[in-house]
Enzyme design. Structure first.
Site, PDB file in Angstrom:
ATOM      1  CG  LEU A   6      -1.871  -1.037   1.568  1.00  0.00           C
ATOM      2  CD1 LEU A   6      -2.837  -0.563   2.640  1.00  0.00           C
ATOM      3  CD2 LEU A   6      -2.620  -1.478   0.344  1.00  0.00           C
ATOM      4  N   GLY A  46       1.212  -5.546   0.751  1.00  0.00           N
ATOM      5  CA  GLY A  46       0.366  -5.500  -0.450  1.00  0.00           C
ATOM      6  C   GLY A  46       1.087  -6.029  -1.675  1.00  0.00           C
ATOM      7  CG  ASN A 103       5.508  -5.904   6.280  1.00  0.00           C
ATOM      8  OD1 ASN A 103       4.583  -5.925   5.484  1.00  0.00           O
ATOM      9  ND2 ASN A 103       6.372  -4.919   6.322  1.00  0.00           N
ATOM     10  CD  GLU A 104      -0.144  -6.605   5.869  1.00  0.00           C
ATOM     11  OE1 GLU A 104       0.596  -7.559   6.222  1.00  0.00           O
ATOM     12  OE2 GLU A 104      -0.513  -6.440   4.698  1.00  0.00           O
TER      13      GLU A 104
HETATM   14  C1  LIG Z   1      -9.909  -4.454  12.654  1.00  0.00           C
HETATM   15  C2  LIG Z   1     -10.223  -4.101  11.241  1.00  0.00           C
HETATM   16  C3  LIG Z   1      -9.039  -4.203  10.352  1.00  0.00           C
HETATM   17  C4  LIG Z   1      -9.349  -3.631   9.018  1.00  0.00           C
HETATM   18  C5  LIG Z   1      -8.136  -3.519   8.153  1.00  0.00           C
HETATM   19  C6  LIG Z   1      -7.167  -2.521   8.639  1.00  0.00           C
HETATM   20  C7  LIG Z   1      -6.013  -2.229   8.021  1.00  0.00           C
HETATM   21  C8  LIG Z   1      -5.672  -2.910   6.798  1.00  0.00           C
HETATM   22  C9  LIG Z   1      -4.427  -2.475   6.142  1.00  0.00           C
HETATM   23  C10 LIG Z   1      -3.720  -3.700   5.827  1.00  0.00           C
HETATM   24  C11 LIG Z   1      -3.000  -3.711   4.556  1.00  0.00           C
HETATM   25  C12 LIG Z   1      -1.720  -3.391   4.532  1.00  0.00           C
HETATM   26  C13 LIG Z   1      -0.942  -3.787   3.385  1.00  0.00           C
HETATM   27  C14 LIG Z   1       0.270  -2.926   3.120  1.00  0.00           C
HETATM   28  O1  LIG Z   1       0.752  -3.029   2.042  1.00  0.00           O
HETATM   29  S1  LIG Z   1       0.921  -1.842   4.266  1.00  0.00           S
HETATM   30  C15 LIG Z   1       2.439  -1.271   3.506  1.00  0.00           C
HETATM   31  C16 LIG Z   1       3.548  -2.098   4.005  1.00  0.00           C
HETATM   32  N1  LIG Z   1       4.766  -1.858   3.250  1.00  0.00           N
HETATM   33  C17 LIG Z   1       5.942  -1.901   3.822  1.00  0.00           C
HETATM   34  O2  LIG Z   1       6.076  -2.109   5.005  1.00  0.00           O
HETATM   35  C18 LIG Z   1       7.126  -1.656   2.932  1.00  0.00           C
HETATM   36  C19 LIG Z   1       7.852  -0.455   3.353  1.00  0.00           C
HETATM   37  N2  LIG Z   1       8.998  -0.223   2.480  1.00  0.00           N
HETATM   38  C20 LIG Z   1      10.155  -0.893   2.581  1.00  0.00           C
HETATM   39  O3  LIG Z   1      10.326  -1.786   3.385  1.00  0.00           O
HETATM   40  C21 LIG Z   1      11.248  -0.488   1.655  1.00  0.00           C
HETATM   41  O4  LIG Z   1      10.929   0.766   1.128  1.00  0.00           O
HETATM   42  C22 LIG Z   1      11.482  -1.461   0.505  1.00  0.00           C
HETATM   43  C23 LIG Z   1      10.202  -1.775  -0.255  1.00  0.00           C
HETATM   44  C24 LIG Z   1      12.106  -2.756   1.020  1.00  0.00           C
HETATM   45  C25 LIG Z   1      12.473  -0.810  -0.500  1.00  0.00           C
HETATM   46  O5  LIG Z   1      13.640  -0.415   0.181  1.00  0.00           O
HETATM   47  P1  LIG Z   1      14.619   0.664  -0.492  1.00  0.00           P
HETATM   48  O6  LIG Z   1      14.883   0.309  -1.904  1.00  0.00           O
HETATM   49  O7  LIG Z   1      15.780   0.784   0.426  1.00  0.00           O
HETATM   50  O8  LIG Z   1      13.762   2.000  -0.560  1.00  0.00           O
HETATM   51  P2  LIG Z   1      13.487   3.027   0.634  1.00  0.00           P
HETATM   52  O9  LIG Z   1      13.082   2.306   1.843  1.00  0.00           O
HETATM   53  O10 LIG Z   1      14.653   3.957   0.730  1.00  0.00           O
HETATM   54  O11 LIG Z   1      12.206   3.809   0.091  1.00  0.00           O
HETATM   55  C26 LIG Z   1      12.295   4.758  -0.967  1.00  0.00           C
HETATM   56  C27 LIG Z   1      11.203   5.786  -0.795  1.00  0.00           C
HETATM   57  O12 LIG Z   1       9.926   5.126  -0.894  1.00  0.00           O
HETATM   58  C28 LIG Z   1       9.141   5.398   0.280  1.00  0.00           C
HETATM   59  N3  LIG Z   1       8.307   4.229   0.582  1.00  0.00           N
HETATM   60  C29 LIG Z   1       8.711   2.976   0.791  1.00  0.00           C
HETATM   61  N4  LIG Z   1       7.668   2.167   1.006  1.00  0.00           N
HETATM   62  C30 LIG Z   1       6.563   2.944   0.920  1.00  0.00           C
HETATM   63  C31 LIG Z   1       5.167   2.680   1.039  1.00  0.00           C
HETATM   64  N5  LIG Z   1       4.678   1.450   1.274  1.00  0.00           N
HETATM   65  N6  LIG Z   1       4.309   3.705   0.902  1.00  0.00           N
HETATM   66  C32 LIG Z   1       4.757   4.960   0.651  1.00  0.00           C
HETATM   67  N7  LIG Z   1       6.087   5.273   0.521  1.00  0.00           N
HETATM   68  C33 LIG Z   1       6.966   4.265   0.649  1.00  0.00           C
HETATM   69  C34 LIG Z   1      10.191   5.657   1.353  1.00  0.00           C
HETATM   70  O13 LIG Z   1       9.631   6.383   2.395  1.00  0.00           O
HETATM   71  C35 LIG Z   1      11.221   6.439   0.571  1.00  0.00           C
HETATM   72  O14 LIG Z   1      10.690   7.753   0.422  1.00  0.00           O
HETATM   73  P3  LIG Z   1      11.621   9.040   0.312  1.00  0.00           P
HETATM   74  O15 LIG Z   1      12.339   8.889  -0.989  1.00  0.00           O
HETATM   75  O16 LIG Z   1      10.678  10.190   0.355  1.00  0.00           O
HETATM   76  O17 LIG Z   1      12.543   9.006   1.492  1.00  0.00           O
END
Ligand SMILES: CCCCC/C=C\CCC/C=C/CC(=O)SCCNC(=O)CCNC(=O)[C@H](O)C(C)(C)COP(=O)(O)OP(=O)(O)OC[C@H]1O[C@@H](n2cnc3c(N)ncnc32)[C@H](O)[C@@H]1OP(=O)(O)O
Length: 303
Positions: A109, A154, A178-179
């Protein structure tokens, strides 16, 4: 989408996808580099590049929403539209889904879509996420994920919605839901998709711990079907595709529907309630604070 048999898979309940595409280039067709005939023409949108090969009936669909292919509302919408376009074109029987961004398949997400946003936006966003999952999970085409980068949350769900997964052998390319580590909870249909793939006990453990599996463990637990050297991901995905396409479409499609329909129906029956749960959950102050802190941590990690 109607099958040859008249069985319908996913409902055509999509929001208003075209309305979201202001300023994008969806539908543009251009020759692929070095390409010539029809089979070499590519199309797509700003964030989804489609390289169709009419001769084999297989299209390669590349996510290109740098830096990490976070599932923004626009990316979700463009994916649904590209998928629909290929499904409606009888030339195509399979899609290989991969990333155009180095080292990341999909970061899940786009947290900026649910952090500091109003409830109406979060609802619209979640409906788009549901829609993509429904479309992919029930697609009549063979979907093979060529996972050439990190694949958390996601991103993992996108991969699990495919029929087959090939992961590049790189310890940094971890996959899983990993939520819980973000302080959020996978909704039931993500959980169901996990259980359908790796079984109940393994899901129970992995979901609670928020496990992200490196390639060898992902293979062992059954999250992926093959782990291969990075430079063989595409060729292995193509070989897998050939294996799946060797089966007559109608038999494979009806079997897929039989295996997956109950899971999809469960969401279809409770789609509005699921959206409301999501919105009320993510809009809580405490959840907003942990999402904000997580985003901050990601941003700082960079420097
Ligand atoms: C009780 C009722 C319950 C009802 C339901 C409730 C809730 C439901 C929600 C459940 C669903 C969730 C699903 C999801 O997908 S949650 C998202 C989880 N994602 C992550 O944890 C991944 C996070 N990212 C990473 O771990 C890393 O970025 C990477 C993918 C491994 C890549 O690493 P790397 O190449 O080193 O890149 P950077 O870490 O430096 O990131 C670059 C840049 O991108 C931004 N960013 C990374 N991930 C996200 C993201 N998911 N969303 C938005 N932005 C992201 C990061 O902040 C960097 O930004 P800047 O360049 O501005 O610094």
């Amino acid at each position: 989408m109607a099958l040859a048999s008249g069985v319908r898979f996913a409902p055509r309940a999509l929001l208003r996808p075209w309305a979201l595409l202001r300023g994008t280039t969806l539908g543009r067709t251009e020759p692929a580099a070095g390409g010539g005939g029809d089979g070499a023409r590519r199309f797509g949108s700003q964030r989804v590049l489609v390289e169709p090969d009419a001769a084999s009936g297989v299209a390669v669909m590349k996510l290109r929403n740098p830096p990490v292919n976070a599932l923004s509302l626009e990316l979700l919408t463009e994916l649904v539209i590209s998928l629909e376009k290929l499904e409606n074109d009888k030339t195509f029987r399979g899609i290989i889904l991969t990333s155009d961004c180095p080292r990341v398949f999909c970061a899940g997400l786009d947290l900026t879509e649910i952090c500091g946003r109003n409830p109406a936006h979060c609802a619209e966003y979640w409906k788009a996420m549901q829609e993509l999952w429904l479309r992919m999970y029930l697609s009549s085409l063979v979907l093979v994920a060529a996972i050439n980068g990190a694949c958390p949350a996601g991103g993992c769900i996108i991969a699990l919605s495919c029929d087959c997964r090939v992961l590049a052998d790189n310890p940094k390319y971890r996959i899983g839901l990993n939520e819980t580590l973000l302080g959020i909870i996978a909704p039931f249909w993500l959980k169901d998709t996990y259980v359908n793939t790796i079984g109940h006990r393994a899901s129970e453990q992995a979901l609670q711990l928020g496990s992200l599996f490196p390639p060898a463990e992902a293979l062992q637990v059954g999250l992926v079907d093959q782990v291969v050297p990075e430079d063989q991901v595409q060729s292995t995905a193509l070989s897998e595709m050939a294996r799946w396409l060797a089966v007559p479409d109608h038999a494979r499609q009806l079997t897929k529907n039989m295996m997956r329909k109950a899971t999809a129906d469960r969401l279809l029956r409770q789609r509005d309630a699921d959206t409301q749960n999501f919105v009320s959950f993510v809009c809580r102050d405490s959840i907003q604070k942990s999402l904000q802190a997580y985003l901050e941590k990601l941003r700082q990690r960079k420097g």
